[in-house]
Design an enzyme around this catalytic site. Structure first.
Site, mmCIF file in Angstrom:
data_model
loop_
_atom_site.group_PDB
_atom_site.id
_atom_site.type_symbol
_atom_site.label_atom_id
_atom_site.label_comp_id
_atom_site.label_asym_id
_atom_site.label_seq_id
_atom_site.Cartn_x
_atom_site.Cartn_y
_atom_site.Cartn_z
ATOM 1 N N LYS A 122 -4.034 2.688 -3.119
ATOM 2 C CA LYS A 122 -5.485 4.013 -3.544
ATOM 3 C C LYS A 122 -5.172 4.888 -2.479
ATOM 4 C CE LYS A 122 -7.990 0.283 -2.723
ATOM 5 N NZ LYS A 122 -7.273 -0.946 -3.305
ATOM 6 N N MET A 162 -9.805 7.856 8.122
ATOM 7 C CA MET A 162 -10.387 8.425 6.656
ATOM 8 C C MET A 162 -10.779 9.551 6.917
ATOM 9 S SD MET A 162 -9.698 4.989 4.300
ATOM 10 C CE MET A 162 -10.110 3.514 5.088
ATOM 11 N N ASP A 197 0.346 -1.114 -0.020
ATOM 12 C CA ASP A 197 0.277 -0.298 0.060
ATOM 13 C C ASP A 197 1.084 1.341 -0.253
ATOM 14 O OD1 ASP A 197 -2.425 -0.899 -0.655
ATOM 15 O OD2 ASP A 197 -2.841 -1.082 2.168
#
Length: 472
Positions: free
Chosen positions: A270, A383, A248
């Site tokens: 991502k 997030m 990641d």
């Protein structure tokens, strides 16, 4: 890298040692273990060296140094207390392209002696390039305690069987898998530990007869929140054995440096607002590489089963009949808050903790804000910076008080970790100015941060425009 670590074959090679005292003796003992022919130049020898000379185990060739003595030697060690002589020998040896070590004088060394852990034929050398010898000694002591003595037996058996294994397993990858599996097998380890060499070799032979699998495997590894020290031992073993590592964007450089050097490292992270690989493409890559017979590691930040889509990836592997396993990791909510000095639960402040994500699918179910806004509960939001205004509004609307303590933690567990402290009414402002990505922590336990902060710089406390900036 100031010095290149190399292992030199000194068997039957001439080594010149200038000096006949205790320091020279220590170096000579080490050189003799490597099979070198020792040529000593010294006015006199201490008793142990004199005995070695009388026994014919070293050569005392002269009492005084001359340049001609450099002609027939492989390398040189100067161990005298005559600084001028040491410097002269160094310069002459350099001119003759001879490697030279001047004991306790790094400026006059073209090579240095490392601290050695000997499990012959396995050897480990440690050096600080002469800057911190005490630290090197402490590291050696730790490694000596960690590395079992039977490593030497393992290596000796492997040496005897290396040709046979190479003849039986033609492909390099097959041989590497075989040795890795053997060395990690508890039965082989126990046999070598007990010095049951014949039984250990029979076990090796039996394992060699088994046909190697042509199908690869995938290991889902949680890398933790960033600090390489939080990577689990099992996770380290997995990335050291991998053929390919899909990682990641949030994986730290510290952790990537621990991946096996000849493994392929492929970024599939991502990031919000940026063009990136889709989850379906990642799933297809994992399946494809495993079907090629490779050992695949999917390296994910934090824990792969906590907002990491690890379950989705395993479903794809299961459907393709790919063997898989999971190595849990320290999730960011646990790691970052611990490093910030914020306990997630406390008898006086919070009896429960809830992890949520601020990023949901477009058609995802709405959050139960009335449950999330309960007092004496720690709310940790992954997030959540882009949705901070909505989170603030919803929590205030459903009952959380405006003065509820909050923290915004960026770069959690890394040396550049930064923690901002404020209250719920300031959440949107703090999230906007925080370095992304960041973790949001809401709850009464945040009030303990100033008291329990232990790692890195002190947290910045939010203040209004009419107040004076201060550091907690």
């Amino acid at each position: 890298m100031q010095y290149l670590p190399i292992f030199v074959d000194l068997a039957e090679k001439n080594v010149l040692v200038v000096g006949g005292g205790h320091i020279a003796l220590r170096k000579i003992d080490l050189l003799r273990q490597a099979g070198a022919n020792i040529q000593i130049v010294a006015e006199q020898l201490i008793a142990p060296l004199h005995k070695l000379w009388q026994a014919g185990k070293v050569n005392w060739i002269a009492q005084h140094f001359t340049p001609a003595q450099l002609q027939s030697v492989y390398l040189v060690v100067t161990a005298t207390n005559d600084t001028q002589l040491n410097q002269q020998i160094f310069q002459l040896a350099q001119a003759e392209n001879r490697l030279v070590n001047t004991v306790d004088d790094q400026s006059h060394c073209s090579f240095i002696f490392p601290s050695i852990i000997d499990r012959s034929p396995v050897q480990i050398a440690i050096s600080s390039a002469g800057t911190a010898p005490v630290l090197v000694r402490l590291l050696r002591e730790k490694l000596e305690a960690l590395l079992p003595q039977h490593l030497s037996t393992m290596a000796e058996i492997a040496g005897r069987w290396r040709v046979k294994v190479k003849q039986s397993l033609v492909q390099l990858k097959q041989r590497r898998y075989f040795w890795e599996t053997l060395f990690n097998h508890p039965q082989f380890e126990q046999l070598t530990k007990n010095q049951q060499v014949a039984q250990a070799e029979q076990f090796l032979a039996d394992q060699l007869q088994q046909a190697p699998s042509s199908l690869g495997e995938v290991t889902l590894v949680g890398a933790g929140p960033g600090d390489a020290g939080l990577l689990t031992l099992k996770g380290l073993q997995a990335i050291q054995q991998a053929d390919v590592v899909f990682y990641d964007a949030l994986i730290s450089e510290q952790i990537l440096a621990l991946v096996r050097r000849d493994a392929d490292k492929i970024l599939v992270g991502k990031r919000a607002g940026k063009l990136s690989i889709t989850q379906e493409q990642i799933n297809a890559l994992l399946v494809s590489y495993a079907q090629q017979g490779k050992r695949v590691v999917r390296l994910k930040g934090g824990d792969p089963f906590v907002f990491g889509r690890g379950g989705e990836e395993l479903q794809a592997l299961q459907q393709a009949n790919i063997p898989f396993s999971v190595v849990p990791g320290v999730t960011a909510a646990v790691g970052a808050t611990a490093y910030a000095g914020i306990p997630l639960t406390h008898r006086d402040y919070a009896q429960s903790v809830i992890f949520i994500t601020g990023h949901r699918q477009a058609n995802g179910k709405p959050l139960a804000w009335h449950s999330l806004a309960q007092p004496n509960t720690t709310l940790v939001i992954y997030m959540g910076t882009l949705k901070a205004q909505e989170i603030q509004t919803q929590l205030l609307t459903h009952g959380r008080t405006a003065n509820t303590p909050i923290a915004v933690i960026s770069q959690g567990t890394l040396s550049q970790q930064h923690t901002q402290i404020g209250t719920l009414e300031n959440l949107a402002q703090l999230a906007e100015q925080a370095e992304k990505p960041a973790l949001l922590v809401i709850g009464e336990v945040v009030a303990l941060q100033q008291q329990l902060q232990w790692f890195g710089q002190s947290a910045t406390e939010y203040v209004t425009a009419t107040s004076t900036q201060k550091v907690a």
